[in-house]
Design an enzyme around this catalytic site. Structure first.
Site, PDB file in Angstrom:
ATOM      1  N   GLU A 230       0.839  -1.204   0.000  1.00  0.00           N
ATOM      2  CA  GLU A 230       0.000   0.000   0.000  1.00  0.00           C
ATOM      3  C   GLU A 230       0.879   1.261   0.000  1.00  0.00           C
ATOM      4  O   GLU A 230       0.963   1.969  -0.991  1.00  0.00           O
ATOM      5  CB  GLU A 230      -0.915  -0.027   1.219  1.00  0.00           C
ATOM      6  CG  GLU A 230      -2.051   0.972   1.156  1.00  0.00           C
ATOM      7  CD  GLU A 230      -3.088   0.665   2.219  1.00  0.00           C
ATOM      8  OE1 GLU A 230      -3.981   1.501   2.379  1.00  0.00           O
ATOM      9  OE2 GLU A 230      -3.003  -0.379   2.887  1.00  0.00           O
TER      10      GLU A 230
ATOM     11  N   GLU B  62      -1.056  -0.530  13.442  1.00  0.00           N
ATOM     12  CA  GLU B  62      -2.239  -0.074  12.710  1.00  0.00           C
ATOM     13  C   GLU B  62      -3.519  -0.413  13.454  1.00  0.00           C
ATOM     14  O   GLU B  62      -4.470   0.381  13.484  1.00  0.00           O
ATOM     15  CB  GLU B  62      -2.250  -0.731  11.329  1.00  0.00           C
ATOM     16  CG  GLU B  62      -3.468  -0.417  10.481  1.00  0.00           C
ATOM     17  CD  GLU B  62      -3.411  -1.106   9.135  1.00  0.00           C
ATOM     18  OE1 GLU B  62      -4.063  -0.619   8.201  1.00  0.00           O
ATOM     19  OE2 GLU B  62      -2.704  -2.128   9.005  1.00  0.00           O
TER      20      GLU B  62
END
Length: 900
Positions: free
Chosen positions: A475, A735
């Site tokens: 990502e 995260e």
């Protein structure tokens, strides 16, 4: 086969700091230990360079002595407000080119555009206060005339050209740029220290160039200029979408310019006369990895390609650099021939190898954040990112590393190594945009110190050209909400002005014609547009830069895009309510979801208020318009989501946004805060917030009289909490709250990063509400000139102290607790307002200020008793020490007792 040891690129001498990192997984395999910690990053040194005694070092466009300034009227600034009027002088070659006066209280001045020439070094001074320097760039307003040469779709290649130099010609400069990433070399010697130049931009609109002076590096006669060119973000893999997102192959362009008494002329540039050669890097991809081998003799003519029809401008942000190294701490061998190096913490960069090969070898290095139960590298959470480097080497000693790739990792799995691997054989080379350090936070609890270190590590690792969400999986994009919620913490720890201002330009480039703002910048359309909080970064980040640095230029550049965004949202709203969009309170634990329409409407109200403030700051006429829009939307919020002081759907995030963004009527504010407190207690003093609620929850509790509950959440060691991550051995921010869980193991590999700075937003609470250093959240002035010093002792901490090198000067706030009371210390710079709030109770008879009883200073330091018994007073500039006796701080000891 590669033999030479000259492949060692980008190394920097650094100091070493001793210490053993925490270990989570242990293996029975062969283990080689080394008693060493992590070398201190070069970014950990103060950003202020040395200057004459009594004179401060200044910034130009937010940077120390930048080279290549294209800003039409560069802003000169210094980290203190002037006590009186002062003369500002700008010189070139000792010749005065501009003189002006800076008024008392100012901390910056703009140099008129018409006083500056291209490619000219300038020095400047503020009489008796600050000095600085800068070199102008091409000042061509985005135009670029040099031809462009093609690279390879997959490999890194060498583009070379030769020219003749006459030392009497004048001062020579190299301006270089690329669609892709490049390194520049002159006569075989690398120029500068920048990595992955010129960074990542929205290539549909712009790319950037770097300027380097060549005058003292050129030799009389023939010189060879070389560009190493790789696909980079332009033609390599980006964000899981495969390669060639922007173009089929990279391209580079460069020009050598000479300035003399007659002006500027171009003496040499990339063109079809250049050659293209094999570089021995047939695979060079930021995400997938790199292959390094001996270059072949293959060479041919360079291919000229059409120039892109985009802006080419000087890079306004700090370059990506090597900021330090981390040595391997242990090496294990979970299987024969498979060796795993542990660097002791999660890092971002690449691995440098030192190998003495007895014969030809092919060494493979794979990178990851975790290990499996058998001690092998865990790579499932990388998704399609290969993170694999190869080194094909001949016999003999080598020091090798990649040049055009980037990995997020704690562990490196090595195969093909000739014999046993030891920690001395390799080290991690750390890369970052290396923002200057401006803030420090010192606490007595080692766990909290580790948390602060983790926040800084995730910041450095995810600031590589743009502020990214993660550095390891495929990502690696510039997610807007992540930097929006983390920006305040980051701007305490690092000097973000130039970096974030450049990113705001990239965000504006991605805005659609209808006003919708992308979720990531540089824009990747498949990641979407117009999610509340995410897209509101277009408002939040420029406002942050104004509040911290007095940066009205970024605010003005973003002002019309802000208005387009607000108008887009208002057009969607029905009776003042914005429909729920996309992501909501992303990754919040628990079973009760905060309504997305609540978050959308609250975020719209917040942006409308900030745009109203921005209009006032900029002297624009729209403040009443957006102020009235805020009133309409906040009224709609109250009618739709509140029943008196309580939410219809009660969540921690719902109350946090309603209270933080002033959406609760003033008469109901205390009752709403009490409802939030009851909810926190019912949740077992555990947070139940995601990306939207987490940055607001603890500050709201502390500001509404429930600091004790904020502390209990912070001190929570069970899931979900910050300390839970620390107990699990985290060395960067996760995260997810449950990226790893003691019962369930690792979260889904589809989305599970162990290096994500968003939840590092708690750093803002630690600065403002624990150490007590902040600006007034209700203020609208720029440059950190409205201080609110509100220390909040936390049970289990004996001491906390913060220092921040603000645009208005160095600010300090802290406290130390002992059996005889609490000492509070502050440092207030000249020219700011400072209100201190001390958490004391009862009689103040025994309180002292700098050794004198407070009650005896009622005229010099008038005090106000707050409703909770606290002491509030305005502090003049200077250093202050307040000592509160045990009787005035007994309630703090009771909070320790309540923890059991």
């Amino acid at each position: 086969m590669l033999r030479a040891a000259d492949q060692r690129d980008g190394a920097e001498p650094v100091r070493r700091r001793r210490g053993r990192p925490a270990q989570r997984l242990h293996h029975r395999a062969r283990c080689v230990n080394r008693d060493s910690g992590v070398r201190v990053s070069g970014a950990q040194t103060p950003y202020i360079r040395s200057a004459p005694s009594g004179v401060r070092a200044g910034l130009t466009c937010g940077l120390v002595d930048p080279v290549g300034v294209d800003e039409p009227s560069p802003r000169l600034s210094w980290d203190a407000r002037l006590p009186g009027e002062a003369t500002v002088v700008v010189r070139a070659d000792g010749r005065e080119v501009w003189r002006s006066s800076a008024p008392a209280g100012s901390y910056g001045v703009d140099v008129p555009d018409d006083r500056l020439a291209p490619l000219t070094p300038y020095t400047w001074s503020v009489e008796g206060h600050a000095t600085g320097a800068f070199t102008t760039g091409l000042r061509a307003r985005g135009a670029w005339e040099a031809p462009w040469l093609a690279g390879d779709p997959r490999a890194a290649v060498s583009l070379r050209g030769s020219f003749t130099w006459d030392p009497a010609a004048g001062r020579a400069w190299l301006a270089a740029t690329a669609l892709g990433v490049y390194r520049a070399l002159l006569n075989g010697v690398r120029l500068g220290e920048e990595e992955l130049a010129p960074g990542w931009t929205d290539y549909a609109h712009r790319t950037r160039y770097r300027l380097l002076e060549l005058t003292d590096l050129l030799v009389p006669g023939e010189n060879e200029l070389e560009l190493w060119l790789a696909p980079g973000w332009y033609a390599g893999h980006v964000a899981g979408g495969g390669p060639h997102r922007y173009g089929d192959r990279p391209a580079a362009s460069a020009q050598v310019l000479v300035r003399d008494d007659d002006g500027i002329r171009r003496t040499f540039a990339t063109d079809a006369a250049w050659t293209r050669r094999d570089l021995g890097r047939p695979r060079a991809d930021l995400v997938m990895g790199e292959t390094v081998q001996a270059p072949s003799q293959e060479a041919g003519p360079a291919v000229e390609v059409p120039a892109p029809e985009i802006v080419v401008e000087a890079d306004p942000a700090p370059p990506v650099r090597v900021i330090g190294t981390a040595p391997a701490v242990t090496v294990t061998e979970p299987e024969p021939g498979v060796q795993v190096a542990d660097f002791g913490r999660n890092v971002v960069g690449r691995v440098r190898l030192r190998v003495d090969a007895p014969g030809p070898v092919r060494i493979e290095v794979r990178h990851g954040e975790e290990l499996t139960a058998t001690g092998r590298l865990y790579t499932d959470n990388l998704r399609s990112a290969d993170q694999r480097d190869e080194f094909v080497l001949g016999p003999g000693p080598h020091v090798v590393e990649p040049a055009f790739t980037l990995h997020g990792f704690r562990y490196a799995e090595i195969t093909g190594w000739p014999g046993p691997l030891t920690p001395d054989d390799l080290e991690a080379v750390l890369l970052s945009s290396a923002l200057a350090v401006t803030g420090s936070l010192t606490v007595s609890d080692p766990a909290v110190r580790q948390l602060v270190a983790n926040i800084g590590a995730s910041a450095d690792g995810n600031l590589v050209s743009v502020p990214t969400d993660c550095p390891q999986r495929d990502e690696r994009t510039g997610w807007t909400a992540d930097i929006s919620v983390f920006g305040s913490t980051l701007s305490f720890l690092r000097h973000t002005q130039a970096f974030l201002s450049g990113w705001v330009t990239t965000l504006i480039d991605g805005q659609r014609a209808d006003g919708a703002v992308p979720h990531v910048a540089p824009v990747l359309p498949e990641y979407g547009y117009d999610s509340p909080v995410w897209s509101d970064a277009l408002v939040e980040v420029p406002w942050l830069l104004w509040r911290r640095y007095g940066d009205d230029r970024t605010l003005r550049r973003a002002y019309e895009p802000m208005r387009r965004w607000a108008d887009y949202c208002l057009a969607q709203a029905e009776d003042g309510l914005r429909p729920g969009r996309a992501l909501g309170d992303w990754l919040a634990p628990g079973t009760v979801e905060t309504p997305k329409s609540l978050i959308a409407t609250a975020a719209l109200a917040r942006s409308l208020r900030l745009i109203s403030y921005a209009a006032d700051v900029l002297g624009e006429p729209h403040a009443p318009e957006y102020g009235e829009a805020f009133t309409r939307v906040s009224g709609a919020f109250q009618r739709a989501f509140l029943n008196g002081p309580r939410l219809h759907t009660e969540t921690q995030t719902g109350y946090a946004v309603a209270l933080a963004w002033d959406l609760v009527p003033p008469e109901d504010r205390a009752a709403s805060a009490q409802a939030l407190a009851e909810l926190v207690r019912a949740d077992g003093h555990r947070l139940m917030t995601g990306f939207v609620g987490t940055p607001l929850l603890l500050p709201v509790l502390s500001e509404t009289g429930h600091h004790d509950l904020a502390c209990r959440i912070f001190n929570q060691e069970g899931y979900p909490s910050w300390r839970y991550q620390l107990r699990a051995g985290a060395t960067t921010m996760w995260e997810r709250w449950d990226a790893w869980h003691h019962r369930h193991g690792l979260q889904t590999p589809a989305m599970n990063s162990f290096n994500h700075y968003a939840y590092g937003c708690v750093g803002d609470w630690l600065f403002r509400h624990v150490a007590g250093l902040g600006d007034d959240p209700r203020g609208t002035g720029g440059g950190f000139g409205e201080l609110l010093l509100r220390p909040g002792p936390v049970p289990l901490l004996r001491q906390a102290h913060a220092r921040y090198e603000s645009a208005s000067g160095a600010v300090e706030s802290g406290w130390r607790a002992g059996p005889d009371g609490v000492q509070f210390t502050f440092a207030v710079p000249e020219g700011v307002t400072a209100r201190a709030v001390l958490p004391v109770r009862g009689a103040w008879d025994g309180m002292t200020v700098n050794g004198t009883f407070l009650m005896g200073l009622s005229e010099q330091l008038p005090t106000t008793r707050l409703a909770d018994g606290g002491c509030a007073l305005n502090l003049p500039p200077g250093r202050w020490s307040f000592t509160a006796p045990a009787a005035a701080t007994a309630h703090l000891l009771q909070e320790w007792d309540d923890l059991g």
